[in-house]
Design an enzyme around this catalytic site. Structure first.
Site, PDB file in Angstrom:
ATOM      1  CB  SER A   1      11.476  41.736 -56.674  1.00 57.98           C
ATOM      2  OG  SER A   1      10.655  40.921 -55.857  1.00 57.98           O
TER       3      SER A   1
ATOM      4  CG  HIS B   1      11.199  45.421 -54.477  1.00 52.63           C
ATOM      5  ND1 HIS B   1      10.716  46.694 -54.254  1.00 52.63           N
ATOM      6  CD2 HIS B   1      10.100  44.646 -54.677  1.00 52.63           C
ATOM      7  CE1 HIS B   1       9.395  46.691 -54.327  1.00 52.63           C
ATOM      8  NE2 HIS B   1       8.989  45.457 -54.573  1.00 52.63           N
TER       9      HIS B   1
ATOM     10  CG  ASP C   1       7.696  42.128 -53.877  1.00 52.40           C
ATOM     11  OD1 ASP C   1       7.209  43.265 -53.842  1.00 52.40           O
ATOM     12  OD2 ASP C   1       8.381  41.707 -54.835  1.00 52.40           O
TER      13      ASP C   1
ATOM     14  CG  MET D   1       3.101  39.330 -51.396  1.00 52.90           C
ATOM     15  SD  MET D   1       3.141  38.262 -52.826  1.00 52.90           S
ATOM     16  CE  MET D   1       3.910  39.353 -54.017  1.00 52.90           C
TER      17      MET D   1
ATOM     18  CG  HIS E   1       5.913  46.455 -52.413  1.00 57.99           C
ATOM     19  ND1 HIS E   1       5.733  45.902 -53.674  1.00 57.99           N
ATOM     20  CD2 HIS E   1       4.742  47.079 -52.110  1.00 57.99           C
ATOM     21  CE1 HIS E   1       4.511  46.175 -54.099  1.00 57.99           C
ATOM     22  NE2 HIS E   1       3.891  46.874 -53.166  1.00 57.99           N
TER      23      HIS E   1
ATOM     24  CG  MET F   1       1.977  44.215 -51.890  1.00 56.83           C
ATOM     25  SD  MET F   1       2.601  43.215 -53.261  1.00 56.83           S
ATOM     26  CE  MET F   1       4.241  42.886 -52.667  1.00 56.83           C
TER      27      MET F   1
ATOM     28  CG  MET G   1       1.614  47.939 -57.155  1.00 56.90           C
ATOM     29  SD  MET G   1       3.146  47.024 -56.939  1.00 56.90           S
ATOM     30  CE  MET G   1       2.748  45.453 -57.709  1.00 56.90           C
TER      31      MET G   1
ATOM     32  N   GLY H   1       0.645  40.816 -55.937  1.00 54.54           N
ATOM     33  CA  GLY H   1       0.464  39.467 -55.423  1.00 54.54           C
ATOM     34  C   GLY H   1       1.338  38.400 -56.052  1.00 54.54           C
ATOM     35  CG  PHE H   2       0.586  35.922 -57.977  1.00 54.43           C
ATOM     36  CD1 PHE H   2       0.908  34.681 -57.428  1.00 54.43           C
ATOM     37  CD2 PHE H   2      -0.659  36.480 -57.716  1.00 54.43           C
ATOM     38  CE1 PHE H   2      -0.010  34.010 -56.628  1.00 54.43           C
ATOM     39  CE2 PHE H   2      -1.582  35.817 -56.917  1.00 54.43           C
ATOM     40  CZ  PHE H   2      -1.257  34.571 -56.372  1.00 54.43           C
ATOM     41  N   GLY H   3       4.713  37.487 -58.943  1.00 50.35           N
ATOM     42  CA  GLY H   3       5.724  37.833 -59.929  1.00 50.35           C
ATOM     43  C   GLY H   3       5.352  37.223 -61.272  1.00 50.35           C
ATOM     44  N   GLY H   4       6.077  37.604 -62.302  1.00 51.98           N
ATOM     45  CA  GLY H   4       5.941  36.963 -63.605  1.00 51.98           C
ATOM     46  C   GLY H   4       4.694  37.329 -64.399  1.00 51.98           C
TER      47      GLY H   4
ATOM     48  CG  ASP I   1       6.970  45.985 -57.894  1.00 55.32           C
ATOM     49  OD1 ASP I   1       7.368  45.030 -58.578  1.00 55.32           O
ATOM     50  OD2 ASP I   1       6.729  45.915 -56.674  1.00 55.32           O
ATOM     51  N   GLY I   2       6.504  45.418 -61.491  1.00 54.65           N
ATOM     52  CA  GLY I   2       5.670  44.372 -62.070  1.00 54.65           C
ATOM     53  C   GLY I   2       5.790  44.300 -63.574  1.00 54.65           C
ATOM     54  N   GLY I   3       6.248  43.159 -64.063  1.00 54.21           N
ATOM     55  CA  GLY I   3       6.288  42.922 -65.511  1.00 54.21           C
ATOM     56  C   GLY I   3       7.357  43.713 -66.244  1.00 54.21           C
TER      57      GLY I   3
ATOM     58  N   GLY J   1      11.773  41.320 -60.882  1.00 50.30           N
ATOM     59  CA  GLY J   1      11.890  40.044 -60.191  1.00 50.30           C
ATOM     60  C   GLY J   1      12.299  38.935 -61.131  1.00 50.30           C
ATOM     61  CB  SER J   2      10.290  36.670 -63.265  1.00 52.97           C
ATOM     62  OG  SER J   2       9.530  37.700 -63.825  1.00 52.97           O
TER      63      SER J   2
HETATM   64  C1  DX5 Z   1       4.184  41.843 -57.255  1.00 51.74           C
HETATM   65  C2  DX5 Z   1       5.492  42.275 -56.633  1.00 51.74           C
HETATM   66  C3  DX5 Z   1       6.614  42.496 -57.572  1.00 51.74           C
HETATM   67  C4  DX5 Z   1       7.103  41.290 -58.279  1.00 51.74           C
HETATM   68  C5  DX5 Z   1       7.729  41.724 -59.557  1.00 51.74           C
HETATM   69  O1  DX5 Z   1       3.176  41.941 -56.304  1.00 51.74           O
HETATM   70  O2  DX5 Z   1       5.316  43.493 -55.942  1.00 51.74           O
HETATM   71  O3  DX5 Z   1       7.730  43.100 -56.926  1.00 51.74           O
HETATM   72  O4  DX5 Z   1       8.019  40.555 -57.531  1.00 51.74           O
HETATM   73  O5  DX5 Z   1       8.002  40.586 -60.235  1.00 51.74           O
HETATM   74  P1  DX5 Z   1       8.147  40.564 -61.805  1.00 51.74           P
HETATM   75  O6  DX5 Z   1       9.307  41.440 -62.123  1.00 51.74           O
HETATM   76  O7  DX5 Z   1       8.413  39.112 -62.064  1.00 51.74           O
HETATM   77  O8  DX5 Z   1       6.860  41.043 -62.380  1.00 51.74           O
HETATM   78 ZN    ZN Z   2       7.091  44.766 -55.082  1.00 50.79          ZN
END
Ligand code: DX5
Ligand code: ZN
Length: 224
Positions: free
Chosen positions: A11, A35, A37, A39, A69, A71, A141, A146-149, A179-181, A201-202
């Site tokens: 991402s 990917h 994202d 928002m 994706h 959102m 999800m 809404g947020f990475g990391g 997707d996420g974490g 992502g991160s």
């Molecule tokens: C969150 C995003 C994710 C995010 C994943 O709303 O949809 O795609 O970028 O980031 P990580 O891998 O850092 O959780």
């Molecule tokens: Zn995503």
């Protein structure tokens, strides 16, 4: 081992926002999908990219599989913009315009783009069951959108397991994405639960060597 192909989708939300193109190039093509994202600061409490970024990605990487994706709400205005950007896949959230979900997926598919549907961690699978026959992908999800990391929410794995059973029982074709974490340390249990497409992502973009990080993952899941 069940010989599934596991796809890895970095991402770009995890990339340096002032240096996205170089961050993607640094992956040296060791990814399956990119990917994106999107928002809007309304459906989720953050703002990321608009359609111009999707268009620029398509122009810069014409051969890449771009996985958008969304959102966002305000789909009347924004969905046609993202369709015009010609990503390969557009995933919508089922929490947005739930009553129009069937029509929105058809709108995407009629444009020749694959259509995905997503649910956040607190949304039940029941919401998407009526459109599983249409969906090319279901995105579970594993963090609050809404947020990475953020940290991976374990209970979301049950929804992935249920989607695997439903797909087999009903002979549907959707891919399952989470997707996420997700990072190298927990990716195995995500894949074991039945996920086909892993978003990261991160973990990827903060790795010392993102290309090697992806190569190691691809090796780990080769012919899983
Ligand atoms: C969150 C995003 C994710 C995010 C994943 O709303 O949809 O795609 O970028 O980031 P990580 O891998 O850092 O959780
Ligand atoms: Zn995503």
């Amino acid at each position: 081992m069940d010989n599934r192909k596991i796809l890895i989708a970095p991402s770009i939300l995890g990339a340096d926002p002032l240096n996205i193109a170089n961050c993607v190039e640094s992956l040296e093509n060791n990814f399956d999908w990119l990917h994106l994202d999107i928002m809007d600061g309304h459906f989720v409490k953050n703002i990321s990219f608009g359609p111009s970024v999707a268009k620029a990605m398509r122009a810069r990487w014409p051969e890449a599989f771009i996985d958008a994706h969304l959102m966002i709400d305000c789909l009347d205005i924004m969905l046609p913009e993202f369709i015009n950007a010609k990503p390969d896949l557009i995933t919508l959230h089922a929490e947005v315009e739930t009553q129009l979900l069937h029509a929105r997926l058809m709108q995407i598919k009629k444009a020749g783009i694959k259509a995905g549907v997503s649910i956040g961690p607190v949304t039940s699978l029941e919401v998407v069951k009526p459109v599983l026959n249409l969906a090319d992908l279901v995105l579970i999800m594993s963090v609050t959108p809404g947020f990475g990391g953020q940290s991976f929410i374990e209970s979301t794995l049950d929804k992935t397991r249920e989607l695997v059973s439903l797909r087999a029982a009903l002979k549907y074709n959707y891919l399952i994405q989470m997707d996420g974490g997700i990072k190298a340390e927990n990716a195995l249990k995500v894949v074991q639960a039945g996920c086909d497409v892993i978003v990261m992502g991160s973990a990827v973009f903060s790795a010392d060597n993102p290309a090697e990080y992806l190569k190691d993952l691809k090796l780990k899941f080769k012919n899983f």
